[in-house]
Design an enzyme around this catalytic site. Sequence first.
Site, short mmCIF file in Angstrom:
data_model
loop_
_atom_site.label_atom_id
_atom_site.label_comp_id
_atom_site.label_asym_id
_atom_site.label_seq_id
_atom_site.Cartn_x
_atom_site.Cartn_y
_atom_site.Cartn_z
N VAL A 190 -3.96 -5.86 9.26
CA VAL A 190 -3.13 -4.92 8.51
C VAL A 190 -3.91 -4.53 7.26
O VAL A 190 -3.57 -4.92 6.15
CB VAL A 190 -1.77 -5.54 8.15
CG1 VAL A 190 -0.84 -4.50 7.54
CG2 VAL A 190 -1.10 -6.14 9.38
N THR A 209 0.82 -1.21 0.00
CA THR A 209 0.00 0.00 0.00
C THR A 209 0.86 1.25 0.00
O THR A 209 0.44 2.30 -0.50
CB THR A 209 -0.94 -0.02 1.23
OG1 THR A 209 -1.74 -1.20 1.17
CG2 THR A 209 -1.85 1.20 1.26
N TYR A 255 6.17 -11.78 5.34
CA TYR A 255 5.05 -11.27 4.55
C TYR A 255 4.69 -12.35 3.54
O TYR A 255 5.44 -12.62 2.61
CB TYR A 255 5.48 -9.99 3.87
CG TYR A 255 4.41 -9.18 3.17
CD1 TYR A 255 3.08 -9.56 3.16
CD2 TYR A 255 4.76 -8.01 2.51
CE1 TYR A 255 2.12 -8.80 2.52
CE2 TYR A 255 3.81 -7.23 1.86
CZ TYR A 255 2.50 -7.62 1.87
OH TYR A 255 1.55 -6.87 1.23
N LYS A 315 2.47 -11.53 8.38
CA LYS A 315 1.38 -10.79 7.74
C LYS A 315 0.87 -11.67 6.61
O LYS A 315 1.56 -11.90 5.62
CB LYS A 315 1.85 -9.45 7.18
CG LYS A 315 0.72 -8.70 6.45
CD LYS A 315 1.22 -7.40 5.85
CE LYS A 315 0.04 -6.63 5.23
NZ LYS A 315 -0.34 -7.10 3.91
#
Length: 306
Positions: A209, A47, A135, A164
């Site tokens: 998140v 993002t 991630y 994540k």
Amino acid sequence: MTAFSGIIPPVVTPLLPNGEVDHTSLDRVIDHLLDAGMDGLFVLGSTGEVTYLTDDERVSVVTAIAARVGKRVPLIVGCMETTAPRVIDQARRMVAAGADAIVATAPFYALNNEKEIAQHFRLIAAAVDVPIFAYDVPVRLGGVKLSPELLVELGREGVIAGVKDSSGNDVAFRRLVALNRAAGSPLRLFTGHETVNELMLLAGADGQVPGFANVDPHGYRRLADACSAGNWEEAARIQEQINAEFEIVFAPRGRGGDGTGVGAFKIAMHLLGIIDHPTQPATLGEFSDEDITAVREVLVATGMLK
């Protein structure tokens, strides 16, 4: 480790029309998120358009956010690079700039098997003195998925502190939750979803998140509080409202994933007065009037914009 929980949104990186980082708008984004009660910030994620930023721009963003935050909440910073030596180089710079933890993916472009991916994370952990989060985002890694078994193994070794999960694989996430619990919960588990967060928290996620929290952080705060209170009916109602707002990501047309997702966030944040410009990296081009109008219509229809 208790500091890494709750809502840790991936922060949008505002840009000026000339493509430079818009630090004035960035300060407003940080205030917008912290005033809404976010529990931490994930800087330089997807993002945050990390892969479009130069090394110097990445450092400048982390430095500016660390100064604005002033240790009020932890900063988890993305170090998305192809191989361990490059991640380590980035991580050292980000820690010096104010990172409290770093996020790394599996290697990309490099072709590695699971044993080699494990070594990738071990090398990073041995070279960096802050917690590391894995991630799991196959869509950005040519389909490479971090298995629950690998993640829990690395957690038990103390190599990674958490995950994540942006895999979109809910079965694998449930297995990860179960395996992590069986191992004594060495990992903090975060969902990277936007629209099924109450289900992921019910399933055992430690936090969220959500990129869309840049647009509606108050909604995610209410959602998290309802889940913490065990009020799942209210949580589902709040999630449905968020999902209606999230329809903005389907408004821009003729663009790739970054342009439709983060791009829609930026348009909405501009219309809401959070950032001065909805500029994206030059590769992605400018938005049409039709794109902006379509996002505005969703914001008006959902009551976010008068």
